[in-house]
Design a protein around this motif. Sequence first.
Motif, PDB file in Angstrom:
ATOM      1  N   ASN A 142      15.762  30.153  16.460  1.00 57.58           N
ATOM      2  CA  ASN A 142      14.710  29.374  17.096  1.00 57.58           C
ATOM      3  C   ASN A 142      14.513  28.068  16.330  1.00 57.58           C
ATOM      4  N   VAL A 143      14.483  26.948  17.066  1.00 57.63           N
ATOM      5  CA  VAL A 143      14.279  25.626  16.477  1.00 57.63           C
ATOM      6  C   VAL A 143      13.105  24.967  17.187  1.00 57.63           C
ATOM      7  N   ARG A 144      12.152  24.440  16.415  1.00 53.79           N
ATOM      8  CA  ARG A 144      10.965  23.804  16.983  1.00 53.79           C
ATOM      9  C   ARG A 144      10.712  22.453  16.311  1.00 53.79           C
ATOM     10  N   TYR A 145      10.346  21.479  17.128  1.00 57.34           N
ATOM     11  CA  TYR A 145       9.867  20.190  16.610  1.00 57.34           C
ATOM     12  C   TYR A 145       8.472  19.952  17.178  1.00 57.34           C
ATOM     13  N   ALA A 146       7.540  19.530  16.333  1.00 60.73           N
ATOM     14  CA  ALA A 146       6.168  19.292  16.782  1.00 60.73           C
ATOM     15  C   ALA A 146       5.634  17.997  16.207  1.00 60.73           C
ATOM     16  N   HIS A 147       4.851  17.316  17.012  1.00 61.00           N
ATOM     17  CA  HIS A 147       4.075  16.157  16.555  1.00 61.00           C
ATOM     18  C   HIS A 147       2.622  16.459  16.904  1.00 61.00           C
ATOM     19  N   MET A 148       1.846  16.838  15.900  1.00 64.18           N
ATOM     20  CA  MET A 148       0.471  17.268  16.135  1.00 64.18           C
ATOM     21  C   MET A 148      -0.496  16.081  16.153  1.00 64.18           C
ATOM     22  N   ASP A 149      -1.585  16.270  16.892  1.00 61.68           N
ATOM     23  CA  ASP A 149      -2.614  15.238  17.033  1.00 61.68           C
ATOM     24  C   ASP A 149      -2.027  13.935  17.570  1.00 61.68           C
ATOM     25  N   LEU A 150      -1.232  14.059  18.648  1.00 65.38           N
ATOM     26  CA  LEU A 150      -0.641  12.873  19.262  1.00 65.38           C
ATOM     27  C   LEU A 150      -1.696  12.019  19.947  1.00 65.38           C
ATOM     28  N   TRP A 151      -2.640  12.686  20.631  1.00 66.35           N
ATOM     29  CA  TRP A 151      -3.678  11.950  21.361  1.00 66.35           C
ATOM     30  C   TRP A 151      -4.914  12.818  21.497  1.00 66.35           C
ATOM     31  N   GLN A 152      -6.015  12.394  20.886  1.00 66.76           N
ATOM     32  CA  GLN A 152      -7.310  13.079  20.968  1.00 66.76           C
ATOM     33  C   GLN A 152      -7.192  14.578  20.672  1.00 66.76           C
ATOM     34  N   GLY A 153      -6.495  14.905  19.600  1.00 66.58           N
ATOM     35  CA  GLY A 153      -6.391  16.289  19.166  1.00 66.58           C
ATOM     36  C   GLY A 153      -5.340  17.115  19.873  1.00 66.58           C
ATOM     37  N   ILE A 154      -4.580  16.516  20.782  1.00 66.72           N
ATOM     38  CA  ILE A 154      -3.534  17.239  21.501  1.00 66.72           C
ATOM     39  C   ILE A 154      -2.192  17.032  20.801  1.00 66.72           C
ATOM     40  N   GLY A 155      -1.487  18.120  20.538  1.00 71.47           N
ATOM     41  CA  GLY A 155      -0.173  18.052  19.932  1.00 71.47           C
ATOM     42  C   GLY A 155       0.904  18.395  20.947  1.00 71.47           C
ATOM     43  N   VAL A 156       2.105  17.866  20.753  1.00 69.23           N
ATOM     44  CA  VAL A 156       3.227  18.167  21.638  1.00 69.23           C
ATOM     45  C   VAL A 156       4.383  18.725  20.808  1.00 69.23           C
ATOM     46  N   TYR A 157       5.205  19.547  21.446  1.00 65.91           N
ATOM     47  CA  TYR A 157       6.337  20.104  20.726  1.00 65.91           C
ATOM     48  C   TYR A 157       7.447  20.503  21.696  1.00 65.91           C
ATOM     49  N   ALA A 158       8.660  20.563  21.152  1.00 60.64           N
ATOM     50  CA  ALA A 158       9.825  21.027  21.898  1.00 60.64           C
ATOM     51  C   ALA A 158      10.403  22.223  21.156  1.00 60.64           C
ATOM     52  N   GLU A 159      10.916  23.195  21.908  1.00 63.67           N
ATOM     53  CA  GLU A 159      11.375  24.445  21.299  1.00 63.67           C
ATOM     54  C   GLU A 159      12.586  24.979  22.037  1.00 63.67           C
ATOM     55  N   SER A 160      13.510  25.578  21.290  1.00 66.91           N
ATOM     56  CA  SER A 160      14.668  26.221  21.899  1.00 66.91           C
ATOM     57  C   SER A 160      15.053  27.448  21.084  1.00 66.91           C
ATOM     58  N   THR A 161      15.333  28.543  21.780  1.00 66.75           N
ATOM     59  CA  THR A 161      15.854  29.749  21.148  1.00 66.75           C
ATOM     60  C   THR A 161      17.273  29.972  21.653  1.00 66.75           C
ATOM     61  N   VAL A 162      18.228  29.957  20.742  1.00 69.07           N
ATOM     62  CA  VAL A 162      19.642  30.077  21.095  1.00 69.07           C
ATOM     63  C   VAL A 162      20.125  31.468  20.708  1.00 69.07           C
ATOM     64  N   GLN A 163      20.683  32.196  21.669  1.00 70.77           N
ATOM     65  CA  GLN A 163      21.230  33.513  21.403  1.00 70.77           C
ATOM     66  C   GLN A 163      22.596  33.382  20.717  1.00 70.77           C
ATOM     67  N   LEU A 164      22.778  34.094  19.606  1.00 69.51           N
ATOM     68  CA  LEU A 164      24.019  34.032  18.857  1.00 69.51           C
ATOM     69  C   LEU A 164      24.949  35.203  19.158  1.00 69.51           C
ATOM     70  N   GLU A 165      24.387  36.315  19.652  1.00 66.76           N
ATOM     71  CA  GLU A 165      25.172  37.518  19.908  1.00 66.76           C
ATOM     72  C   GLU A 165      25.364  37.797  21.391  1.00 66.76           C
ATOM     73  N   GLU A 166      24.660  37.069  22.263  1.00 68.59           N
ATOM     74  CA  GLU A 166      24.756  37.273  23.712  1.00 68.59           C
ATOM     75  C   GLU A 166      25.240  35.997  24.385  1.00 68.59           C
ATOM     76  N   ASP A 167      25.799  36.144  25.584  1.00 68.11           N
ATOM     77  CA  ASP A 167      26.265  34.994  26.333  1.00 68.11           C
ATOM     78  C   ASP A 167      25.172  34.410  27.225  1.00 68.11           C
ATOM     79  N   PHE A 168      23.964  35.004  27.180  1.00 69.13           N
ATOM     80  CA  PHE A 168      22.845  34.488  27.965  1.00 69.13           C
ATOM     81  C   PHE A 168      21.560  34.793  27.212  1.00 69.13           C
ATOM     82  N   GLY A 169      20.438  34.257  27.690  1.00 68.41           N
ATOM     83  CA  GLY A 169      19.153  34.489  27.043  1.00 68.41           C
ATOM     84  C   GLY A 169      18.609  33.289  26.299  1.00 68.41           C
ATOM     85  N   THR A 170      19.360  32.199  26.262  1.00 71.43           N
ATOM     86  CA  THR A 170      18.893  30.975  25.611  1.00 71.43           C
ATOM     87  C   THR A 170      17.726  30.373  26.402  1.00 71.43           C
ATOM     88  N   THR A 171      16.741  29.833  25.696  1.00 69.73           N
ATOM     89  CA  THR A 171      15.588  29.196  26.336  1.00 69.73           C
ATOM     90  C   THR A 171      15.369  27.810  25.748  1.00 69.73           C
TER      91      THR A 171
END
Length: 210
Positions: free
Chosen positions: A71-100
């Motif tokens: 799982n890899v996550r990037y976040a920028h917190m308190d971007l605007w009036q206390g709201i944070g944004v982030y991007a996230e991805s979970t990559v399956q290493l043992e399966e050919d599907f299930g990545t998000t």
Amino acid sequence: MNISRILLLLPLLSMSVIAAEKPLDMADPTAVYSSVGAHLYTNGDLDLSAGFAWGKNMLAVESKQGFDALNVRYAHMDLWQGIGVYAESTVQLEEDFGTTASIGAVSTWNVGKVWTMYPILTAGGMEVTEDNWITTGTVGVYNRFKLGHGFSLGLDPFYTFGESGFHSTYVDTFVNYQYKNHQVRVGYNGSESELSDFDGEGYIEYKMAF
């Protein structure tokens, strides 16, 4: 003002700055800090994590399912009036599907002095079979209840929905203890969906901030 008076005021100013600094709350999901940690499940799976923070930004990498996924996550917190944004991805290493992959936003709502809510909303995609993706959305809320003396209680329910009637529910409950820059968390989490019955595990987690 002469030099001697300035020198006398410097320690007081330094103490004021230190007192004004808000202590790190490692139970806060929006807190930005660098860290290393380990996560042990009752089924024997061991996962490791590391976070790297600069300014209001954080990049976190964590193994999942005993190193079957990453799982890899990037976040920028308190971007605007206390709201944070982030991007996230979970990559399956043992399966050919299930990545998000998803991108979302989180805010902070204080409910009295003890209870804090962090509602989230994300949009993204999930690979349900090899090379077959569906669009998904997730709504949820991190709940933190302060118990005093470094202890807090967490209750984090999430609901994900998607194309073709896909839906899943995930809940994490735990007791958290923080001493200085060290955190120990004991909890239980589990999930269920139209593709699988409920599956849950107990866990213990240690994390050190720096």
